[in-house]
Design a protein around this motif. Structure first.
Motif, short mmCIF file in Angstrom:
data_model
loop_
_atom_site.label_atom_id
_atom_site.label_comp_id
_atom_site.label_asym_id
_atom_site.label_seq_id
_atom_site.Cartn_x
_atom_site.Cartn_y
_atom_site.Cartn_z
N VAL A 6 33.33 18.82 57.34
CA VAL A 6 34.14 17.83 56.61
C VAL A 6 35.63 18.13 56.79
O VAL A 6 36.44 17.22 56.99
N ALA A 7 35.99 19.42 56.72
CA ALA A 7 37.39 19.80 56.87
C ALA A 7 37.88 19.56 58.29
O ALA A 7 38.99 19.05 58.50
N GLU A 8 37.08 19.93 59.28
CA GLU A 8 37.49 19.81 60.68
C GLU A 8 37.60 18.37 61.13
O GLU A 8 38.44 18.03 61.97
N GLN A 9 36.74 17.50 60.61
CA GLN A 9 36.69 16.12 61.07
C GLN A 9 37.19 15.13 60.03
O GLN A 9 36.85 13.96 60.05
N ALA A 10 38.04 15.61 59.14
CA ALA A 10 38.70 14.75 58.14
C ALA A 10 37.69 13.95 57.32
O ALA A 10 37.98 12.85 56.87
N GLY A 11 36.49 14.49 57.13
CA GLY A 11 35.48 13.83 56.31
C GLY A 11 34.62 12.83 57.06
O GLY A 11 33.74 12.20 56.46
N THR A 14 28.97 12.23 61.98
CA THR A 14 27.90 11.41 62.53
C THR A 14 26.69 11.57 61.63
O THR A 14 26.55 12.57 60.93
N VAL A 15 25.82 10.58 61.64
CA VAL A 15 24.60 10.66 60.84
C VAL A 15 23.79 11.88 61.27
O VAL A 15 23.20 12.59 60.43
N ALA A 16 23.77 12.15 62.58
CA ALA A 16 23.02 13.29 63.09
C ALA A 16 23.57 14.60 62.54
O ALA A 16 22.81 15.50 62.16
N GLN A 17 24.90 14.73 62.46
CA GLN A 17 25.49 15.94 61.90
C GLN A 17 25.10 16.11 60.44
O GLN A 17 24.72 17.21 60.00
N ALA A 18 25.21 15.04 59.68
CA ALA A 18 24.91 15.11 58.25
C ALA A 18 23.43 15.44 58.02
O ALA A 18 23.10 16.25 57.15
N ARG A 19 22.56 14.81 58.79
CA ARG A 19 21.13 15.08 58.62
C ARG A 19 20.77 16.51 58.98
O ARG A 19 19.89 17.13 58.36
N THR A 20 21.44 17.05 59.99
CA THR A 20 21.16 18.43 60.41
C THR A 20 21.47 19.41 59.29
O THR A 20 20.74 20.38 59.07
N VAL A 21 22.52 19.14 58.54
CA VAL A 21 22.94 20.06 57.48
C VAL A 21 22.21 19.79 56.17
O VAL A 21 21.74 20.71 55.50
N LEU A 22 22.10 18.51 55.80
CA LEU A 22 21.57 18.17 54.47
C LEU A 22 20.15 17.65 54.46
O LEU A 22 19.48 17.69 53.42
N GLY A 23 19.73 17.11 55.59
CA GLY A 23 18.42 16.45 55.61
C GLY A 23 18.59 14.96 55.38
O GLY A 23 19.52 14.51 54.70
N GLU A 24 17.65 14.17 55.92
CA GLU A 24 17.77 12.71 55.85
C GLU A 24 17.75 12.19 54.42
O GLU A 24 18.51 11.28 54.07
N ARG A 25 16.91 12.74 53.59
CA ARG A 25 16.77 12.24 52.22
C ARG A 25 18.06 12.42 51.43
O ARG A 25 18.49 11.49 50.71
N ALA A 26 18.68 13.58 51.56
CA ALA A 26 19.91 13.85 50.83
C ALA A 26 21.05 12.94 51.30
O ALA A 26 21.85 12.45 50.49
N VAL A 27 21.09 12.67 52.59
CA VAL A 27 22.12 11.80 53.14
C VAL A 27 21.97 10.39 52.60
O VAL A 27 22.95 9.75 52.18
N ARG A 28 20.74 9.89 52.58
CA ARG A 28 20.50 8.55 52.03
C ARG A 28 20.92 8.47 50.57
O ARG A 28 21.50 7.46 50.13
N GLY A 29 20.64 9.51 49.83
CA GLY A 29 21.01 9.52 48.42
C GLY A 29 22.51 9.46 48.20
O GLY A 29 23.00 8.75 47.32
N SER A 40 30.01 2.74 60.13
CA SER A 40 29.44 1.88 61.16
C SER A 40 28.12 2.52 61.59
O SER A 40 27.72 3.54 61.04
N ARG A 41 27.47 1.94 62.56
CA ARG A 41 26.20 2.47 63.01
C ARG A 41 26.36 3.93 63.46
O ARG A 41 27.09 4.23 64.41
N GLY A 42 25.72 4.85 62.75
CA GLY A 42 25.74 6.26 63.13
C GLY A 42 26.88 7.08 62.60
O GLY A 42 26.96 8.27 62.88
N LEU A 43 27.77 6.48 61.78
CA LEU A 43 28.92 7.22 61.28
C LEU A 43 29.02 7.13 59.77
O LEU A 43 28.77 6.07 59.18
N LEU A 44 29.43 8.24 59.16
CA LEU A 44 29.55 8.31 57.71
C LEU A 44 30.90 8.89 57.31
O LEU A 44 31.51 9.66 58.07
#
Length: 311
Positions: A6-11, A14-29, A40-44
């Motif tokens: 979050v710090a390196e990429q100004a918040g 990618t969805v893939a990055q977030a899922r790798t760290v938190l898991g898909e369920r946590a990201v959806r929540g 946009s598609r694939g970015l958070l």
């Protein structure tokens, strides 16, 4: 790991990055709760506010896919070059792969327009160490000039970067050397040569001052053997010493770091002039990198013309 991303990429993640760290369920929540925002598609966005300029840059790079870097005017602005248009955000990707066009569709209204360019030449030497990743300022300005809407604008872009001290004509020429198909290549080359010659004159006068040599007349009119009018870059009328400062040429740029052989050749050529007509010629890069050598040659020419150090 999430905090670092979050710090390196100004918040912007990618969805893939977030899922790798938190898991898909946590990201959806996080997205459903409004704490995070789907850009946009694939970015958070790890937040819910409007996109800042830095976040827009990250969105552009991540949306364009792997190996994408900020380029052109965008990269130049990030390097501190002033007077360039901030939109669109220019991104460069290797031509060997297709940019992530799906992610570039449906951008939110608070996102700047993104222009994706493709290149077959993007060596590691043209990449700046920074976040977001971008090209070095010399490559950025050459690309920006090539993508300019007119030849005049291309010239202004090249000149602006040099005049602001963000890049040298030699650095620009070194980049152009490895881009044989660069748009507006001839215009950029002419601009670089003109700047190198102008800067060479300035450096030459400084070189003379530091060496205790008399200052020459600048841009003196001359007539060659066939009667054609021209101009000397520097002229000592009393001692009939003429100096021409050449622009940046391909051969000069290719070898400008290791110049011993070229210095020897020029010294041999100039030695002839110091005993004859005393017409000296120096490439701009030599004046910049070897001022003592240049000053010594000029001193010998002036002495041969009758100048004394006490004059």
């Amino acid at each position: 790991m999430l905090e670092r991303l979050v710090a390196e990429q100004a918040g912007v993640l990618t969805v893939a990055q977030a899922r790798t760290v938190l898991g898909e369920r946590a990201v959806r929540g996080l997205v459903r709760s409004g704490r995070w925002r789907s850009i946009s598609r694939g970015l958070l966005l790890a937040g819910s506010g409007r996109l800042t300029r830095e976040q827009q840059l990250w969105v552009a790079v991540l949306a364009a896919g792997s190996s994408a870097v900020l380029a052109g005017a965008t990269a130049a602005i990030e390097a501190g070059v002033r007077g360039l248009r901030i939109e669109p955000v220019h991104v460069l990707v290797p031509s060997a792969r297709r940019p992530g066009r799906r992610s570039l569709r449906g951008m939110p209204i608070d996102m700047a327009a993104v222009a994706v360019h493709r290149t077959t030449v993007l060596p590691a030497a043209h990449l700046e160490v920074g976040r977001p990743p971008r090209t070095i300022v010399a490559r950025a300005l050459v690309d920006a000039a090539g993508w300019a809407s007119s030849a005049r604008q291309a010239q202004e872009i090249v000149a602006g970067g040099c005049q602001q001290g963000r890049v040298s004509p030699e650095e620009l020429a070194a980049v152009l050397e490895v881009l044989p198909r660069a748009p507006r290549r001839q215009v950029i080359r002419q601009s670089i040569d003109g700047l190198a010659q102008a800067y060479g004159r300035i450096e030459f006068v400084r070189c003379c001052r530091r060496a205790g040599l008399p200052e020459p007349e600048l841009s003196s009119r001359r007539t060659d053997g066939s009667g054609r009018a021209g101009w000397w870059d520097a002229y000592w009328r009393a001692w009939r010493v003429h100096v021409e400062i050449d622009g940046t040429h391909q051969g000069d740029v290719r070898d400008w770091v290791d110049v011993r052989n070229q210095v020897a050749d020029l010294e041999h050529q100039n030695d002839i002039s110091t005993t004859g007509d005393r017409v000296l010629q120096f490439p701009a890069w030599l004046v910049r990198t070897h001022p003592d050598q240049v000053a010594d040659t000029v001193r010998r020419a002036l002495l041969a013309g009758g100048w004394g150090p006490d004059e």
